[in-house]
Design an enzyme around this catalytic site. Sequence first.
Site, PDB file in Angstrom:
ATOM      1  N   ILE A   1       0.500  -0.963  -0.102  1.00  0.00           N
ATOM      2  CA  ILE A   1      -0.118   0.169   0.043  1.00  0.00           C
ATOM      3  C   ILE A   1       0.630   1.226   0.068  1.00  0.00           C
ATOM      4  O   ILE A   1       1.996   1.325   0.571  1.00  0.00           O
ATOM      5  CB  ILE A   1      -0.793  -0.418   1.300  1.00  0.00           C
ATOM      6  CG1 ILE A   1      -2.324   1.166   0.957  1.00  0.00           C
ATOM      7  CG2 ILE A   1      -0.406  -0.002   2.766  1.00  0.00           C
ATOM      8  CD1 ILE A   1      -3.059   1.194   2.257  1.00  0.00           C
ATOM      9  N   CYS A   2       0.186   2.377  -0.266  1.00  0.00           N
ATOM     10  CA  CYS A   2       1.105   3.410  -0.798  1.00  0.00           C
ATOM     11  C   CYS A   2       2.225   3.917  -1.481  1.00  0.00           C
ATOM     12  O   CYS A   2       1.984   3.602  -2.222  1.00  0.00           O
ATOM     13  CB  CYS A   2       1.400   4.104   0.935  1.00  0.00           C
ATOM     14  SG  CYS A   2       1.079   5.497   1.619  1.00  0.00           S
ATOM     15  N   ALA A   3       3.477   3.975  -0.558  1.00  0.00           N
ATOM     16  CA  ALA A   3       4.283   4.394  -1.606  1.00  0.00           C
ATOM     17  C   ALA A   3       4.862   3.469  -2.231  1.00  0.00           C
ATOM     18  O   ALA A   3       6.045   3.063  -3.676  1.00  0.00           O
ATOM     19  CB  ALA A   3       5.533   4.985  -1.452  1.00  0.00           C
TER      20      ALA A   3
ATOM     21  N   HIS B   1       0.181   5.412  -3.856  1.00  0.00           N
ATOM     22  CA  HIS B   1       0.275   6.780  -3.907  1.00  0.00           C
ATOM     23  C   HIS B   1      -0.138   7.467  -4.702  1.00  0.00           C
ATOM     24  O   HIS B   1       1.329   7.804  -5.101  1.00  0.00           O
ATOM     25  CB  HIS B   1       0.935   7.090  -2.473  1.00  0.00           C
ATOM     26  CG  HIS B   1       0.106   8.097  -2.222  1.00  0.00           C
ATOM     27  ND1 HIS B   1       0.681   8.958  -2.241  1.00  0.00           N
ATOM     28  CD2 HIS B   1       0.433   8.470  -1.119  1.00  0.00           C
ATOM     29  CE1 HIS B   1       0.401  10.812  -1.628  1.00  0.00           C
ATOM     30  NE2 HIS B   1      -0.195   9.850  -0.548  1.00  0.00           N
TER      31      HIS B   1
ATOM     32  N   SER C   1      -3.087  -0.793  -2.972  1.00  0.00           N
ATOM     33  CA  SER C   1      -3.820   0.284  -2.719  1.00  0.00           C
ATOM     34  C   SER C   1      -3.062   1.304  -2.807  1.00  0.00           C
ATOM     35  O   SER C   1      -1.308   1.748  -2.471  1.00  0.00           O
ATOM     36  CB  SER C   1      -4.326  -0.533  -1.322  1.00  0.00           C
ATOM     37  OG  SER C   1      -5.559   0.918  -1.232  1.00  0.00           O
TER      38      SER C   1
END
Length: 116
Positions: A30-32, A52, A78
């Site tokens: 998730i994210c970066a 992200h 995500s």
Amino acid sequence: MPGAERLRDCAPLEQMVAAQLDSDRKLAAICATPYVFLESKGLLKGRPATAHPAFSDGLANQAKAVDRVVVDGNLTTSRGPGTAFEFALSLVKQLYGEEKARLVAGPMVMFSNWYV
């Protein structure tokens, strides 16, 4: 952000993640991390993923880059903190089925179209 870079720079983790993907076991990021770690190490291999918004433009496969949660076989990605519940519930669904995911989502008062 420094967390994703630390993951990227950890050689033993890279080997573990590659083995996880190659053995068709589940992997989630998730994210970066989908971009900073998985894409930069060539582990996405052109698979659809998201990250992200500050990093999603760097994903080689842009087909689902703006989706909140992307499931592609054994890989789930995500976008970030605002998608964390959907990300988690997607993993519950994959591991335990739709009924369990709905049971978990109910008390969290998720919005009606959360379901991935």
